[in-house]
Design a protein around this motif. Structure first.
Motif, short mmCIF file in Angstrom:
data_model
loop_
_atom_site.label_atom_id
_atom_site.label_comp_id
_atom_site.label_asym_id
_atom_site.label_seq_id
_atom_site.Cartn_x
_atom_site.Cartn_y
_atom_site.Cartn_z
N PRO A 45 40.94 43.66 28.95
CA PRO A 45 41.90 43.16 29.94
C PRO A 45 42.97 44.18 30.30
CG PRO A 45 41.40 41.44 28.36
CD PRO A 45 40.72 42.69 27.86
N SER A 46 43.41 44.96 29.34
CA SER A 46 44.45 45.95 29.60
C SER A 46 43.99 47.08 30.51
CB SER A 46 44.96 46.54 28.28
OG SER A 46 43.89 47.13 27.55
N ASP A 47 42.68 47.21 30.74
CA ASP A 47 42.16 48.22 31.67
C ASP A 47 42.40 47.82 33.13
OD1 ASP A 47 41.04 49.97 29.71
OD2 ASP A 47 39.31 48.64 29.52
N VAL A 48 42.59 46.54 33.38
CA VAL A 48 42.71 46.02 34.75
C VAL A 48 44.10 46.34 35.30
CG1 VAL A 48 42.68 43.95 36.18
CG2 VAL A 48 41.05 44.19 34.29
N ASP A 49 44.13 46.91 36.51
CA ASP A 49 45.42 47.17 37.14
C ASP A 49 45.47 46.68 38.59
OD1 ASP A 49 43.71 49.07 38.17
OD2 ASP A 49 45.00 50.80 37.74
N GLY A 50 44.49 45.84 38.98
CA GLY A 50 44.50 45.27 40.31
C GLY A 50 43.87 43.89 40.32
#
Length: 390
Positions: A45-50
């Motif tokens: 989840p922490s990889d998501v930025d959009g």
């Protein structure tokens, strides 16, 4: 081909079960689908930025991010016009990644559309407000044109008048979708195919539309994860590259009531989307190994075939009769069962099926599929994508 073509890929898909009563909030459905899609992509989840979703989505980006554990994110966008937004979410995500605004973007849609707010009820039961769309609808509702089925019924009646199409021609789409759903364990109508005779015997909803011409109402959630083509190479699943992604609203467009055009037997906004898709990708209609066409009402599937260039005006009925949409035909249709057979998730489940077709994991895999065209809601400003192997 455009610079956007092939620059990004869908690498994760996730969904809840599809039901008529989920028993949980729309936020929980969203979080379950998003979490599943991220895991399918082999990411955290922490990889998501959009984050990209529909204007009609009830769960805000910040609540989804907080509950899923996404943390900081640098891009968020919403797309309007109900089901017309589905492929538009992919267009926004792909553009953001291509522009460097985000690296990992999740697109999602969740709703309790059966146990909660039922879209099929139309305008009559909704509270009055002062927005421009409601004002436009006020010219229709006094004449009994209040629901989506009634609005589409007007187009369907005119299409029949101009081209000699019949209710049976519409019904063949329903039969195809239900045949696909019958072999899809995740579909609501799993194990329940229909015959054309059963379609014809189903009750009228808004003539010339029978019950079996109309899509389901579904509770559930669906999410997809996009990354750059370069990053996709290091992730576990076969990438479904975004080869084209487009939106379109045509001249004198209305919300499913574009009755003031010189002709109402077509959906030119889909033609506009199709032209962009073929130009962006450098591909042609005959290069598609399958099609996922938005099937909230069967008549609009015929007009989509015409607008996308698979046949001429008024020729879709013969195109279908010739077997092109069968699993062994030139353009296998809605291999998941569509919104008529699998679930009505505003078209997002159709994009997920296109990814499975590229991966070779569809339950109704027709053959090796290199490219799939997907469309979003019809009768409204709409969108489309082409996904493929490279």
């Amino acid at each position: 081909m455009s610079g956007l073509s092939g620059a990004t890929a869908i690498v994760g898909i996730g969904a809840t079960e599809f039901s008529k009563e989920s028993g949980r909030s729309e936020l929980q459905l969203a979080c379950e689908a998003v979490t599943a899609a991220i895991a399918d992509a082999g990411l955290k989840p922490s990889d998501v930025d959009g984050l990209v979703t529909f204007t009609a989505e009830s769960s805000s980006e910040i609540h989804v991010a907080r509950n899923v554990g996404i943390g900081d994110f640098s891009f968020f966008s919403r797309v309007g016009y109900g089901g017309g937004a589905a492929c538009g979410t992919i267009a926004h995500a792909a553009a953001a990644i291509h522009a460097g605004l985000a690296d990992v973007v999740v697109c999602w849609r969740s709703f309790n559309e059966r146990s909660g707010e039922r879209y099929g009820l139309g305008q009559a039961s909704r509270p009055m407000d002062t927005n421009a769309d409601r004002a436009a609808y006020s010219w229709m509702t006094p004449y009994g044109l209040s629901t989506p089925a009634q609005w589409v019924g007007m187009f369907a009646q005119r299409y029949m008048h101009e081209y000699g199409a019949t209710s049976e021609d519409f019904g063949r789409i329903s039969v195809i979708d239900r045949a696909r759903a019958a072999t899809n364990p995740k579909a609501h109508f799993f194990g329940r195919p229909i015959t054309l005779e059963e379609h014809q015997a189903s009750r009228w909803i808004a003539e010339p539309l029978h019950l079996l011409d109309c899509c389901q109402e579904t509770d559930g959630g669906q999410a997809l994860v996009l990354v750059s083509a370069e990053r996709a190479k290091d992730l576990p699943n076969t990438p479904a590259y975004v080869l084209g992604a487009a939106q379109g609203a045509a001249d004198d467009q209305h919300m499913m009531t574009s009755y003031y055009r010189p002709s109402i037997s077509g959906i030119p906004e889909m033609g506009l989307v199709g032209d962009q898709l073929w130009r962006q990708s450098g591909l042609r209609p005959t290069d598609m190994g399958a099609a996922i066409l938005y099937d909230h009402f069967t008549p609009f599937v015929l007009t989509q075939l015409e607008e996308l260039g698979y046949c001429g005006r008024g020729e879709a009925a013969d195109y279908i009769l010739d077997g092109h949409l069968e699993l062994d035909g030139s353009l296998p249709l809605n291999t998941h069962g569509g919104q008529l057979g699998e679930a009505y998730l505003h078209g997002m489940n159709g994009i997920a099926e296109a990814v499975r077709l590229v991966r070779g994991t569809s339950v109704n895999q027709p053959r090796t599929v290199e490219n799939v065209v997907v469309t979003a809601g019809t009768g409204v400003p709409t969108s489309g994508v082409i996904v493929g192997v490279a």
